[in-house]
Structure formats: C-alpha cells, structure tokens
Write an enzyme that holds these catalytic residues in place. Structure first.
Site, PDB file in Angstrom:
ATOM      1  N   HIS A  34      -5.595  36.777  33.175  1.00 46.70           N
ATOM      2  CA  HIS A  34      -4.791  36.209  32.095  1.00 46.70           C
ATOM      3  C   HIS A  34      -3.484  36.977  31.980  1.00 46.70           C
ATOM      4  O   HIS A  34      -3.450  38.128  31.551  1.00 46.70           O
ATOM      5  CB  HIS A  34      -5.590  36.293  30.786  1.00 46.70           C
ATOM      6  CG  HIS A  34      -4.979  35.546  29.642  1.00 46.70           C
ATOM      7  ND1 HIS A  34      -5.582  35.440  28.414  1.00 46.70           N
ATOM      8  CD2 HIS A  34      -3.813  34.857  29.534  1.00 46.70           C
ATOM      9  CE1 HIS A  34      -4.812  34.738  27.600  1.00 46.70           C
ATOM     10  NE2 HIS A  34      -3.737  34.378  28.259  1.00 46.70           N
ATOM     11  N   LYS A  89      28.729  18.321  14.879  1.00 51.86           N
ATOM     12  CA  LYS A  89      27.634  19.183  14.436  1.00 51.86           C
ATOM     13  C   LYS A  89      27.121  18.645  13.105  1.00 51.86           C
ATOM     14  O   LYS A  89      27.881  18.538  12.135  1.00 51.86           O
ATOM     15  CB  LYS A  89      28.107  20.626  14.290  1.00 51.86           C
ATOM     16  CG  LYS A  89      26.974  21.613  14.007  1.00 51.86           C
ATOM     17  CD  LYS A  89      27.497  23.027  13.930  1.00 51.86           C
ATOM     18  CE  LYS A  89      26.340  24.017  13.848  1.00 51.86           C
ATOM     19  NZ  LYS A  89      25.438  23.766  12.729  1.00 51.86           N
TER      20      LYS A  89
END
Length: 839
Positions: free
Chosen positions: A41, A235
């Site tokens: 892992h 934006k």
C-alpha cells in the site's frame, strides 16, 4: 481483550470511507474459506497490510517494513480497523482526498490455518498459524504488545530464510507493479458489483475514467496578460464545482475544490446534467445565482443553501477534463473548450462559459465597468493540471478575498452582533488579525449567522495579535474554522481592512489555507500561440465583447505523446532532473560510490513512484553488486552511472551506511531527527535537538556533520572507520538515542510508534541497520517543491537554514557562492566506535 458482540465488525471501516468517492468495497459480498492477503500500500508512507479472515471480517495489521522470512527479524504490526472479506480481492487506486489514499497491490494471497488453541488465541494476544500463500508459507506468530501493537514473526521451519522476500515487487494477481497500477487504471471497482471493465471508447489520450479530479487553480496577478496566446473569461462570484457524469455507473456527482460531495444540495443541477448528451464526462465550472440585472450574487447562493432550495442555481461550465473515457487533460485548452461548446445545449440550469482570445486589457475594463468580480486569463495551449498554476491567471476588479473569522463583537444597537473579527495565516502559521467586517449583513442573515458563530466560541483568542480597545468591547473569540468572503477598499498601512463588507461564509475552503492574497507581477509565461481563436455561445450577462471566431473542432486522431512534468505543480520535466544530477555529480559521487542503493523512481510523476534496489533492467554503467541476497543490488561509481539512473526515471537516491568494499562494517552513523507531523511545529526545537545531539556525540569523542533532508528534519552524520560490525553500530546508535531520550524526555523520543511520540521529536536510530538506507547528499526528494537534501555547516543551522531550505531551481546559486565545502574534513576524519558508558 475480549470480542465485542454489540459493535458491528465493519462500523469503523465504513465510518472512515465515502463509497461514492472511493473504489474500495463497502462490505456486502460474501467470501469463503480461511483466506489471508498481504497488500502493498503506497499511501502517505509505503507499508504492507497483513489481513486474516477471522470471525466474519479481515483482521488487519499495517506492517511498515513488510513481513520477513527471517525469524530473527520481528516486524512491528499496527492493528487497524477490520476490513470486509472482499477487500482481499481489491487492487487499484484509492483517490486523493479519501482515507488511505494511494495505490494498493495484492502482494500475496492464500489460506491460513490456526495452531495450538485455535482462533480463540487471537483474543489472548498470541496467535500461532500456518500460511499457505504464493510467497509466505510455513508457521508464523502474531504477538500483541499492547492494545494495538503486535509483532509479526516467522518461526524456524523449512520456509524460513534470510533472503529479502520484499524483493518481489509485482502483484501475484495481475503481475503489475505499484507504478503500473497507478499509471494504468484499467480496472475499476464498484462496491456493489466488484471488478468491472470500462466500456465505450478506448483510452488513447490517457488513463481510464477517474473517481475524482482536483480542479486547476489560478494565480492572482496585478494585470491582465496581453497577446493572442491568452483567452479571457469572466470571473464569477460563486462556488467552484467539478461534476462527474457516469450515467451507467455511479450517476451524477458534484464535488467542491476540496473534494466534498455537494450532490445532495444540487438535485436540480444533477437532473440537468443527466440530460447532457454524454455518458461519461468530467466538467469544471462555478455554481452561481444570477440577480435580475444579470450579475452573480454570492449572498443569494448562500441563502439557497441555507434554505435547502437549489432552484435558481446555475452551473457555469468552462472546462472539460474527460469525455466518454478520453482523458483530455493533456489536450490544449482551446480544443477542450471547442468540444465543450458543442456538448452544452441551450438550457437554463447549465451554461457554457464563453471567452475572447487576445484583447485582454479591453476585456478587463469592460468587466470592471459592469462591476463584475474580475477576469480569468488562461493560456490557449494550456493543459489541465490540478492545483495552482501560472498558466491560469486571475485579475480582480475590486479588492476581495477570503478571511478567517476569529471572533465577533457585541452590538450596541440591538443587532445580534456588531462586527466580525477577520484574520489570515502568515508564513509561520500564525493567525494574524486583519480588522473588522462591519457591513454586509441583513437582519435575516445576521440572525442566521449568529447561530453559526455561537457553535464555534472558545475562551481565548487564536490571533497572534488579538485586538484590544473600546471599539472591540466584549469580544467573543471563535475557533478559527469559519471562512468568510469579504470585499474591501484597501488594507491600511497598519495592516487593517478598510470598508470591509461581508459577502458570505465559504464551505469550500479550509481555514488553514487562507493567506493574504498579494497579486504577483503578470510576467510572461512561454506558451505556444493558439492556431485557432475559439468562442461560442454566451450565457446571459456573461460576455463583455463579441466572439472572435467559430469554435474549432476537436479531433480524436493520433497525437504525438506529450512529455508530462515529473513535478506537476512546478512543471519540472525529466530534463531538469538530469541536469540537476549532472550539476551535483562530482560532489555527490564521493558519498554514494559503491554503496548498495535504494532508488525512488518516478517515471511519470512524483505521485506515482516505486522503490528499486535490485539490478533488474538497469544498463551499464550502473553496476550489480552482491550484498548477500538472491538478487544483486544497484550501485554506481561514475557520473555517467548517476546520469543513467536519472534518465531512467530515478528521482531520489538512498544508500546503505556501508560500501561494497566492506559491506559488513559501516563507515558512518546516521541519526534522523523526525519532528511531529502537526503543522506549525517550531523549527528552532528541531535545530536545538540537532545541536544537543552533536554535543552528546562529542562526549564520546565523535565529530558529526549536518544535512538537510528536504522535509521537516535533519540528518546528523558521523563518519567512521569501517571497523565495527553492524550489530555493534546498531547497538551504539540505539543506546545514543535512548540516552538522549533520558536527558530530554519532554523534547525527544526513541520510540518508533507515532502514537507514543506526542509532540516530541523522534530520534531515529534505525537507519543504522544492515540494509537500512537514507537520502544521500544532493539527492532530490519526490515531494512538492522539488526539495534537495543538502550538506550544511553547523553555523548555517544557527543562522536559520531550515530542513526544506534548498530546492532544485535554487541549488545552483548556492553551489556557485560556496566559499568552502560545508563538510570539509569529512572524508579524512578517522573515527572509531567508542565503548558505551555505563549508565
């Protein structure tokens, strides 16, 4: 410890995981037989998970060093939560943002049988058993040390061996390495259906359909860039949101920029996304609420969330990262937007964000005249890279940013509160007071907000410079966890906000990320000019100037593969890494020559690396040396050998503490000072510990040298004449660490277990065992920022040189200006291991 009959065995496992975001099994499929599995892992730290089927679940232990076939090697095993039985078949990638994020490989699997008293011995803390696996066989012991700490031990039998079992790095199921699993996600996992193969198109442009994509972020700059290589978008004033469309799988999901699932709050948008003419896709955009005048209103969006009514929320989409399984992130932005424009139909809930190419200053002026928030400028040829980038820039029309809410004042006119007290984090991790937020609250929003604020009250301020005086009367201090969007005119010379106005609380940003935003100079980034200007449909109130040209079509024809950056956020390519090792080779070789090496190889990027220590697939002049194992170890003794490693994808170079000429007698001691992982741990305490260790070693007549690690700690290195064997060197190192712990018990610890360290620095002596290794001087580290491990003087430590002070792009300047070798005399100093003092 007795078995619990009233707590479901998988309760903790399920509590830690969101099965809408992780491919791990939820625990519903049956399994038969007394199975065991060992999974390699690569999470935050590489380790091995050892699991046995016991009483309806997989009892699980994390084994940091992995199982050993050598009975003399007792492996520490940290017991973790029980896992479902079908986890024994799980191999794949746990996406970023999830518990245990990283790559999982099935290293071994098979069956087991208990010995002695049988399975009930587990509850007595001593389980003896036989493994029938592909790689692990014979008799083993698990012995509990305390509630969660166990030892995993191989017993002496015909299967015991001194060879390194972990040299076998491939999956026993798929034959793949960790790196190949991370790079080739061709196997998906569904908690309900198990393993499945993706359908539809192939994947010539990249990996298969991902579980989560972290959005790209823009850098705040002081002016709009000019030139035809930039496109410009409005934006908007809302929440950033990425959308995962998987109509044949997990359906429609909306995620914030931090990976939080907001789908339950956006039912109408989810239904709208389900109508898009695509089976699988990843979209990037902003959710907003428009006013009747055509502007976006952050307050209205907050009210929609607070009232649980998502009617009127619009998803403005400006990017397309995946289309029907094709990974488009390496495709130029202009082509991604052209395909996106054709994908988004005329609908109220989801709209395509248009743009103009070039004319950036005029576009910005038009946006500001309409009192919009600002402009996003993006390179037409830019690839999509998760995280902040200077290929996406933002310029604001007015001063506006997030601040941490650290308190509030009482009102003198009968309102729920007077003002919010705002702050931000400085580079040292301190919360700095930035002034009051006096306006922006309606009567209704004030009543709702005070109910939230009261849940976070605490007795003392979190600000490093808490305000005082009559205007801050009766302050109520808050835990610094709430983030407010604030508009203001300027920041005064005393560092306080002027005319600050509250716009709303943000749930999509971690308070620890809030810093004072200072626009950078726009500068010039080298981008290839676009060959086609692209623009298309404009949502209401979204365009400040007309489209430049019809949209270009995206072709799925064959493309030359593009080299990807090894350090994605810094855009550092393989060539820069090779140049780094060419620069430092003459200084580095005396340290690494003829030592058995352990390498961290990152052939694609630093988030998909593997360990290599055996001489497989490495050509000359990389050498193969015999270290007493079945497979030969890697070593180099020339500049060309070092550069060969770099060309083959090596990023980090680690080595033993002995050389091939005398493997059994180390020629150096190395102590690793490892501070706690908590943010904001004082650097000066680590520096003090290094200095105290130096003085302690001098008491034994040993001089030591200092090295930065590129992380949070330092290495203290003691050169030795190769005379004492490994056992004596390891014993001496362990004793030194124990003595330091006794002298400075509140500051230092020699305990390996992290939960036993607390806020103490771990003095790691274990890098002095046979086969243990450490990052060599001048080695790059596979971490964000491209840090380098660098030898420094003790004087530099006192002057404030931190463990992460040096990086790839700044190291050359240091080497040019060095007046002398920081480790002058290291290779001529002959020191012998002294006898230990009696306690």
């Amino acid at each position: 410890m007795s078995p619990s009959n009233n707590r479901p065995p998988l309760e903790e496992y399920r509590r830690k995981r969101d099965f809408n975001r992780t491919p791990e099994p939820s625990g519903s499929a049956p399994a038969t037989g007394d199975i065991f599995v060992v999974q390699k892992h690569a999470a935050s730290h590489l380790h091995y998970d050892f699991r046995l089927r016991l009483h309806g679940a997989l009892k699980s232990w994390a084994v940091p060093k992995g199982p050993s076939l050598d009975p003399s090697q007792h492996r520490l095993a940290d017991q973790t939560e029980d896992h479902p039985l079908e986890y024994a078949e799980f191999e794949g990638v746990i996406p970023e943002g999830n518990y245990g994020a990283g790559t999982v490989l099935i290293w071994d699997t098979g069956t087991w049988e208990p010995l002695d008293g049988g399975k009930r011995d587990y509850y007595g803390g001593r389980l003896r058993f036989v493994l029938h696996g592909n790689r692990l066989r014979g008799t083993w012991l698990l012995i509990r040390q305390d509630e969660k700490k166990w030892l995993l031990i191989k017993e002496e039998d015909e299967f015991a061996a001194t060879e390194d079992a972990l040299a076998q790095e491939t999956s026993v199921v798929s034959g793949r390495t960790l790196e190949e699993i991370a790079a080739d996600r061709d196997r998906l996992w569904s908690s309900e259906r198990g393993e499945e193969k993706p359908e539809g198109f192939g994947h010539p442009l990249g990996e298969s359909f991902p579980d989560y994509i972290a959005p790209q972020a823009a850098t705040l700059v002081d002016r709009v860039p000019e030139g035809g290589e930039w496109l410009h978008e409005i934006k908007y004033d809302g929440f950033r949101m990425v959308c995962r469309i998987d109509k044949q799988g997990r359906g429609i999901r909306f995620f914030t920029r931090k990976g939080y699932d907001f789908t339950d709050r956006l039912h109408l948008l989810a239904r709208a996304a389900a109508r898009l003419p695509v089976t699988r896709a990843w979209l990037d955009g902003e959710i907003v609420v428009f006013t009747p005048e055509g502007k976006t209103d952050f307050h209205a969006l907050q009210n929609a969330f607070r009232n649980g009514n998502d009617r009127g929320i619009v998803y403005l989409v400006f990017d397309l990262m995946n289309y029907e399984g094709y990974d488009l992130r390496s495709v130029p932005l202009a082509e991604r937007k052209a395909l996106l424009a054709d994908l988004i139909p005329q609908m109220d809930e989801i709209r395509y964000v248009d743009h103009v190419v070039g004319s950036g200053e005029a576009f910005f002026r038009a946006a500001c005249e309409r009192k919009l928030e600002g402009v996003l400028s993006k390179q037409v040829e830019a690839e999509y890279v998760s995280g902040r980038s200077r290929r996406w820039l933002k310029v604001k029309c007015a001063q506006r940013q997030e601040f941490v809410v650290g308190g509030y004042t009482e009102s003198g006119v009968g309102r729920p509160f007077g003002s919010l007290l705002a702050g931000y984090y400085d580079r040292g991790g301190n919360l700095v007071f930035a002034g009051k937020i006096k306006t922006g609250y309606s009567a209704g929003s004030s009543e709702a907000l005070i109910k939230v604020l009261r849940r976070y009250e605490q007795p003392d301020p979190s600000f490093v410079n808490p305000p005082s005086g009559v205007e801050y009367r009766n302050p109520h201090w808050l835990r610094p966890e709430l983030v407010a969007e604030v508009a203001f005119t300027e920041i005064s010379g005393t560092g306080l906000l002027r005319h600050a106005s509250f716009k709303g609380l943000r749930e999509d940003k971690d308070a620890r990320e809030v810093v004072l935003e200072i626009p950078e100079p726009t500068g010039a980034e080298g981008a290839t000019p676009s060959t086609a200007s692209t623009a298309a449909r404009v949502p209401p109130a979204a365009a400040a100037s007309p489209p430049a040209a019809p949209p270009a079509r995206l072709s799925f024809g064959a493309r030359e593969p593009r080299e990807q950056p090894v350090y994605p956020h810094e855009r550092i390519m393989r060539e820069e890494i090779i140049n780094h090792y060419a620069l430092v080779a003459d200084r580095m070789l005396p340290h690494i020559k003829d030592r058995p090496l352990t390498l961290i190889t990152c052939r694609t990027n630093i988030y998909a690396c593997k360990f290599s220590k055996h001489a497989t697939n490495f050509p000359a002049p990389v050498k193969a040396i015999d270290a007493g194992h079945e497979e030969k170890y890697l070593a180099v003794d020339s500049k060309e050998g070092l550069l060969t490693l770099a060309r083959m994808g090596v990023v980090e170079v680690h080595a033993w503490q002995s050389r091939y000429s005398d493997l059994e007698h180390p020629d150096r001691l190395l102590f690793d000072l490892d501070p706690p992982e908590s943010d904001g741990f004082p650097w000066d305490r680590v520096a003090e510990a290094a200095l105290r260790l130096r003085i302690h070693l001098q008491g034994y007549g040993l001089e030591s040298f200092l090295q930065t690690t590129g992380g949070k700690g330092y290495y203290v290195v003691v050169p030795l004449a190769p005379a004492a064997p490994w056992k004596e060197v390891t014993g001496f190192a362990r004793r030194i660490s124990a003595e330091m712990q006794e002298k400075f018990r509140s500051r230092l610890t020699a305990k390996l277990a992290k939960e036993e360290r607390g806020e103490r620095i771990y003095l790691d002596w274990m890098r002095n065992g046979r086969g243990a290794n450490a990052a060599e001087p001048f080695s790059l580290r596979a971490r964000p920022g491209a840090p380098v491990a660098v030898p420094i003087t003790w004087e530099e430590l006192v002057d404030g040189v931190t463990p992460g002070a040096f990086h790839l792009r700044g190291l050359k300047e240091r080497l040019i200006h060095l007046e002398r070798d920081p480790w002058e005399g290291y290779f001529t100093l002959r020191q012998f291991l002294p006898p230990l003092r009696a306690r």
